[in-house]
Design a protein around this motif. Structure first.
Motif, PDB file in Angstrom:
ATOM      1  N   UNK A   1      -9.571  28.363 -55.274  1.00  0.00           N
ATOM      2  CA  UNK A   1      -9.767  27.589 -56.511  1.00  0.00           C
ATOM      3  C   UNK A   1      -9.864  26.097 -56.202  1.00  0.00           C
ATOM      4  N   UNK A   2      -8.955  25.616 -55.371  1.00  0.00           N
ATOM      5  CA  UNK A   2      -8.965  24.176 -55.035  1.00  0.00           C
ATOM      6  C   UNK A   2     -10.270  23.813 -54.337  1.00  0.00           C
ATOM      7  N   UNK A   3     -10.756  24.739 -53.506  1.00  0.00           N
ATOM      8  CA  UNK A   3     -12.004  24.490 -52.776  1.00  0.00           C
ATOM      9  C   UNK A   3     -13.238  24.780 -53.634  1.00  0.00           C
ATOM     10  N   UNK A   4     -12.984  25.187 -54.899  1.00  0.00           N
ATOM     11  CA  UNK A   4     -14.074  25.502 -55.842  1.00  0.00           C
ATOM     12  C   UNK A   4     -14.975  26.627 -55.326  1.00  0.00           C
ATOM     13  N   UNK A   5     -14.320  27.652 -54.793  1.00  0.00           N
ATOM     14  CA  UNK A   5     -15.038  28.827 -54.292  1.00  0.00           C
ATOM     15  C   UNK A   5     -14.704  30.008 -55.202  1.00  0.00           C
ATOM     16  N   UNK A   6     -15.734  30.635 -55.743  1.00  0.00           N
ATOM     17  CA  UNK A   6     -15.522  31.774 -56.647  1.00  0.00           C
ATOM     18  C   UNK A   6     -14.842  32.928 -55.917  1.00  0.00           C
ATOM     19  N   UNK A   7     -13.986  33.628 -56.625  1.00  0.00           N
ATOM     20  CA  UNK A   7     -13.305  34.796 -56.037  1.00  0.00           C
ATOM     21  C   UNK A   7     -12.753  35.665 -57.157  1.00  0.00           C
ATOM     22  N   UNK A   8     -12.348  36.859 -56.779  1.00  0.00           N
ATOM     23  CA  UNK A   8     -11.688  37.762 -57.727  1.00  0.00           C
ATOM     24  C   UNK A   8     -10.401  38.258 -57.084  1.00  0.00           C
ATOM     25  N   UNK A   9      -9.672  37.327 -56.469  1.00  0.00           N
ATOM     26  CA  UNK A   9      -8.495  37.721 -55.700  1.00  0.00           C
ATOM     27  C   UNK A   9      -7.275  37.979 -56.571  1.00  0.00           C
ATOM     28  N   UNK A  10      -7.268  37.412 -57.761  1.00  0.00           N
ATOM     29  CA  UNK A  10      -6.154  37.686 -58.674  1.00  0.00           C
ATOM     30  C   UNK A  10      -6.656  37.634 -60.109  1.00  0.00           C
ATOM     31  N   UNK A  11      -5.830  38.192 -60.982  1.00  0.00           N
ATOM     32  CA  UNK A  11      -6.159  38.169 -62.399  1.00  0.00           C
ATOM     33  C   UNK A  11      -5.668  36.857 -62.995  1.00  0.00           C
ATOM     34  N   UNK A  12      -6.564  36.161 -63.657  1.00  0.00           N
ATOM     35  CA  UNK A  12      -6.165  34.882 -64.248  1.00  0.00           C
ATOM     36  C   UNK A  12      -5.331  35.113 -65.498  1.00  0.00           C
ATOM     37  N   UNK A  13      -4.438  34.204 -65.723  1.00  0.00           N
ATOM     38  CA  UNK A  13      -3.553  34.287 -66.878  1.00  0.00           C
ATOM     39  C   UNK A  13      -4.397  34.425 -68.147  1.00  0.00           C
ATOM     40  N   UNK A  14      -4.082  35.421 -68.943  1.00  0.00           N
ATOM     41  CA  UNK A  14      -4.819  35.622 -70.190  1.00  0.00           C
ATOM     42  C   UNK A  14      -5.986  36.574 -70.059  1.00  0.00           C
ATOM     43  N   UNK A  15      -6.302  37.007 -68.824  1.00  0.00           N
ATOM     44  CA  UNK A  15      -7.392  37.960 -68.639  1.00  0.00           C
ATOM     45  C   UNK A  15      -6.814  39.351 -68.388  1.00  0.00           C
ATOM     46  N   UNK A  16      -7.580  40.417 -68.705  1.00  0.00           N
ATOM     47  CA  UNK A  16      -7.093  41.760 -68.400  1.00  0.00           C
ATOM     48  C   UNK A  16      -6.908  41.937 -66.904  1.00  0.00           C
ATOM     49  N   UNK A  17      -5.925  42.722 -66.519  1.00  0.00           N
ATOM     50  CA  UNK A  17      -5.637  42.896 -65.090  1.00  0.00           C
ATOM     51  C   UNK A  17      -6.745  43.644 -64.392  1.00  0.00           C
ATOM     52  N   UNK A  18      -7.048  43.202 -63.142  1.00  0.00           N
ATOM     53  CA  UNK A  18      -8.053  43.904 -62.348  1.00  0.00           C
ATOM     54  C   UNK A  18      -7.340  44.820 -61.361  1.00  0.00           C
TER      55      UNK A  18
END
Ligand code: FMN
Length: 210
Positions: free
Chosen positions: A186-203
């Motif tokens: 996130x800090x490096x502004x690189x897209x990923x799906x490594x975790x579920x963001x707060x407020x989103x359904x769990x992956x």
């Protein structure tokens, strides 16, 4: 994007492994540099062969084989090769992650007294105003270590402790690791799906130990 990934001798070699996996899976070209102490920790923590491997280079290759999604996208860089392209501000690389980052490497970077490629790339990122993320793993922290973190932050780097949040409901060690690696991306502004963001359904988790 060309990204430098340094793996040093702090505990948590898996952080570096999952970062390599996520970056190569996303199609990035990774310059991977594993310090000798990093190879010791990989040997101990990931290969189960203790902290005195017969060959650091063998450990480096096995680490790459374990985690790189696209081995061709990885440049294995020798820590002593301060003549490689990443060592120059003219290389065009603008992002570096050191995961995990030992307090020794932190200190070298904080004081500009580097003697290997990981230190040099960090120095280049700071002087070129690129993105530098250091992921230290140590506890408790001495005043010296805290001051070194402040110095790196004042110079424009980001200190991102290997400190996983528990609010996303981790079920596996990989979930814990991926949370921290995802924060670094996130800090490096690189897209990923490594975790579920707060407020989103769990992956679904990707961990092997689920
Ligand atoms: C098994 C093992 C675990 C270690 N864990 C840590 C750690 O969690 N944090 C840390 O800062 N150093 C840790 N160290 C010490 C570093 O490896 C040591 O300071 C080394 O000189 C770091 O070199 P590097 O920064 O070039 O990788 C550990 C060493 C070993 C052998």
């Amino acid at each position: 994007m060309r990204i430098f990934l340094g793996v040093t001798g702090a505990s948590g070699a898996l952080y570096g492994g999952r970062a390599l996996n996520a970056l190569t899976a996303a199609g990035h070209h990774v310059g991977l540099c594993i310090s000798d102490a990093g190879a010791r920790v990989i040997s101990h923590e990931l290969l189960g062969e203790g902290p005195r491997p017969a060959s650091y280079d063998d450990v480096r290759m096995r680490f790459t084989d374990m985690f790189a999604q696209a081995p061709g996208a990885v440049d294995m860089l020798d820590p002593d090769d301060i003549a490689c392209s990443f060592a120059s501000g003219s290389s065009g690389a603008r992002a570096a992650l050191v995961a995990p980052c030992s307090t020794s490497t932190l200190g070298r970077i904080a004081h500009g007294t580097g003697d290997n490629l990981i230190h040099r790339v960090a120095e280049v990122m700071l002087k070129e105003r690129g993105q530098l993320v250091l992921m230290p793993r140590e506890t408790p922290l001495s005043l010296i270590q805290l001051r070194n973190m402040v110095a790196v932050t004042e110079a424009g780097g980001v200190i991102l402790p290997a400190s996983p949040g528990l609010y996303a409901g981790p079920e596996t060690i990989d979930d814990l690791i991926d949370f921290v690696v995802g924060k670094a991306l996130d800090v490096l502004r690189i897209d990923h799906a490594l975790f579920t963001r707060w407020g989103e359904p769990r992956i679904a988790t990707t961990g092997d130990d689920a």
